[in-house]
Motif scaffolding. Sequence first.
Motif, short mmCIF file in Angstrom:
data_model
loop_
_atom_site.label_atom_id
_atom_site.label_comp_id
_atom_site.label_asym_id
_atom_site.label_seq_id
_atom_site.Cartn_x
_atom_site.Cartn_y
_atom_site.Cartn_z
N MET A 1 -11.12 -0.47 8.27
CA MET A 1 -9.90 -0.51 7.49
C MET A 1 -8.92 0.18 7.93
SD MET A 1 -10.63 -1.65 4.53
CE MET A 1 -11.96 -2.15 3.21
N ASP A 2 -8.86 0.35 9.46
CA ASP A 2 -7.65 1.01 9.79
C ASP A 2 -6.24 0.07 9.58
OD1 ASP A 2 -9.35 2.71 11.00
OD2 ASP A 2 -9.20 1.97 12.97
N LYS A 3 -6.36 -1.21 9.49
CA LYS A 3 -5.14 -2.05 9.26
C LYS A 3 -4.61 -2.11 7.73
CE LYS A 3 -6.48 -5.88 11.00
NZ LYS A 3 -6.65 -7.46 11.43
N ILE A 4 -5.65 -1.25 6.83
CA ILE A 4 -4.83 -1.31 5.50
C ILE A 4 -3.60 -0.60 5.35
CG2 ILE A 4 -5.79 -0.81 3.32
CD1 ILE A 4 -7.10 -3.23 4.83
N ALA A 5 -2.74 -1.44 5.17
CA ALA A 5 -1.41 -0.58 5.28
C ALA A 5 -1.10 0.29 3.94
CB ALA A 5 -0.17 -1.70 5.18
N ALA A 6 -0.38 1.32 4.13
CA ALA A 6 0.02 2.25 2.85
C ALA A 6 1.17 1.74 2.49
CB ALA A 6 0.02 3.92 3.51
N ARG A 7 2.30 1.17 3.14
CA ARG A 7 3.40 0.83 3.01
C ARG A 7 3.69 -0.76 3.57
NH1 ARG A 7 6.80 4.70 0.69
NH2 ARG A 7 8.83 3.74 1.39
N ILE A 8 4.25 -1.76 2.69
CA ILE A 8 4.62 -2.95 3.36
C ILE A 8 5.98 -2.95 3.05
CG2 ILE A 8 4.32 -5.41 3.01
CD1 ILE A 8 1.43 -4.74 1.77
N ARG A 60 -5.81 4.56 -11.84
CA ARG A 60 -7.30 4.85 -11.30
C ARG A 60 -7.87 3.66 -11.16
NH1 ARG A 60 -6.66 9.34 -14.77
NH2 ARG A 60 -7.76 8.12 -16.44
N THR A 61 -7.93 2.79 -12.15
CA THR A 61 -8.40 1.31 -11.76
C THR A 61 -8.03 0.65 -10.54
OG1 THR A 61 -8.88 1.06 -14.07
CG2 THR A 61 -8.95 -0.98 -12.58
N GLN A 62 -6.74 0.89 -9.99
CA GLN A 62 -6.11 -0.01 -8.99
C GLN A 62 -6.73 1.10 -7.76
OE1 GLN A 62 -4.55 -2.71 -9.91
NE2 GLN A 62 -4.78 -1.76 -11.84
N GLN A 63 -6.70 2.12 -7.84
CA GLN A 63 -7.10 3.06 -6.58
C GLN A 63 -8.65 2.80 -6.36
OE1 GLN A 63 -5.97 6.79 -8.39
NE2 GLN A 63 -4.03 6.97 -7.29
N ARG A 64 -9.52 2.63 -7.63
CA ARG A 64 -11.00 2.24 -7.25
C ARG A 64 -11.00 0.66 -6.56
NH1 ARG A 64 -11.42 4.88 -12.29
NH2 ARG A 64 -11.55 2.87 -13.48
N GLY A 65 -10.19 -0.05 -7.03
CA GLY A 65 -10.14 -1.40 -6.26
C GLY A 65 -9.81 -1.26 -4.74
N ALA A 68 -12.94 0.20 -2.96
CA ALA A 68 -13.86 -0.48 -2.85
C ALA A 68 -13.62 -1.73 -1.86
CB ALA A 68 -14.14 -1.27 -4.12
N GLY A 69 -12.21 -1.80 -1.42
CA GLY A 69 -11.98 -3.09 -0.60
C GLY A 69 -11.79 -4.33 -1.27
N THR A 70 -11.69 -4.28 -2.54
CA THR A 70 -11.81 -5.53 -3.22
C THR A 70 -10.46 -5.96 -4.01
OG1 THR A 70 -12.47 -4.68 -5.22
CG2 THR A 70 -14.15 -5.54 -3.76
N ARG A 71 -9.58 -4.91 -4.34
CA ARG A 71 -8.19 -5.08 -4.88
C ARG A 71 -7.18 -4.09 -4.23
NH1 ARG A 71 -6.45 -6.91 -9.70
NH2 ARG A 71 -4.96 -5.55 -10.73
N PHE A 72 -6.18 -4.68 -3.71
CA PHE A 72 -5.04 -3.94 -3.23
C PHE A 72 -3.75 -4.16 -3.82
CE2 PHE A 72 -8.22 -4.56 0.08
CZ PHE A 72 -8.29 -3.33 0.73
N ALA A 73 -3.57 -3.13 -4.69
CA ALA A 73 -2.38 -3.03 -5.92
C ALA A 73 -1.24 -2.33 -5.37
CB ALA A 73 -2.82 -2.80 -7.15
N PHE A 74 -0.17 -2.79 -5.26
CA PHE A 74 0.87 -2.07 -4.98
C PHE A 74 2.21 -1.88 -5.86
CE2 PHE A 74 -0.92 -4.03 -1.13
CZ PHE A 74 -0.91 -2.96 -0.31
N ALA A 75 2.62 -1.06 -5.97
CA ALA A 75 4.10 -0.72 -6.75
C ALA A 75 5.17 -1.31 -5.87
CB ALA A 75 4.18 0.77 -6.98
N VAL A 76 5.97 -1.99 -6.41
CA VAL A 76 7.16 -2.49 -5.67
C VAL A 76 8.29 -1.74 -5.99
CG1 VAL A 76 8.73 -4.42 -5.59
CG2 VAL A 76 6.14 -4.69 -6.04
N GLY A 96 -9.75 -10.14 -5.45
CA GLY A 96 -10.70 -10.94 -5.18
C GLY A 96 -11.48 -10.83 -3.93
N LEU A 97 -10.89 -9.86 -3.20
CA LEU A 97 -11.43 -9.97 -1.66
C LEU A 97 -13.11 -9.73 -1.70
CD1 LEU A 97 -8.67 -8.01 0.23
CD2 LEU A 97 -9.42 -10.24 0.25
#
Length: 189
Positions: A1-8, A60-65, A68-76, A96-97
């Motif tokens: 999970m090293d490639k999971i960005a904190a910012r895009i 919290r639901t977004q953070q749990r996803g 779990a590596g199944t949902r990556f939600a971002f504030a724009v 849905g990953l």
Amino acid sequence: MDKIAARITSDATPTAPALVLRPWQPADAPALVELGQDAALRRWTTMAVDDEAGAADWIRTQQRGREAGTRFAFAVLEPREQGAVERVVGHAVLNGLAPGASSAEVGYWTAARARGRGVAPRAVQALTAWAFATFADAGLTRLELLHQVDNTASCRVAEKCGYALSGILPASPPAYPHDGHVHVRTHGA
């Protein structure tokens, strides 16, 4: 999970400031409550936040996803003024990953003040590029963007972002009371 960005990021254009997509944070709850009052947002999405407790639960639901590596939600976010604090103008999500799955879903919504200014297409483009760059090695080759058939603005966003209309998804009440469009973009397209 090293490639999971904190910012895009999405670069600035001649007429619009740069956007930053970052994971939702507890401090975003007041902004989320404000955005959740928008009638159009309530019409087109399932996001229903009425108060700070509901916003905190949604975050919290977004953070749990994400965990779990199944949902990556971002504030724009976009800057309020040159160099000032960023403000929330939308939401973008890769959902849905699953390990070894070849497809996932992209979703988004924008604040009323951000509509018609190119925020949604730029956020979806940035998320799409990130999703393929991050998960293609794990087998991700296809992204879907779904919206109600009568949501013409979302249809335009999908088309601007290279998501071709591929079919109609029948209504499935009560959660999905209307037919939907399925738009698809494949890796490398």
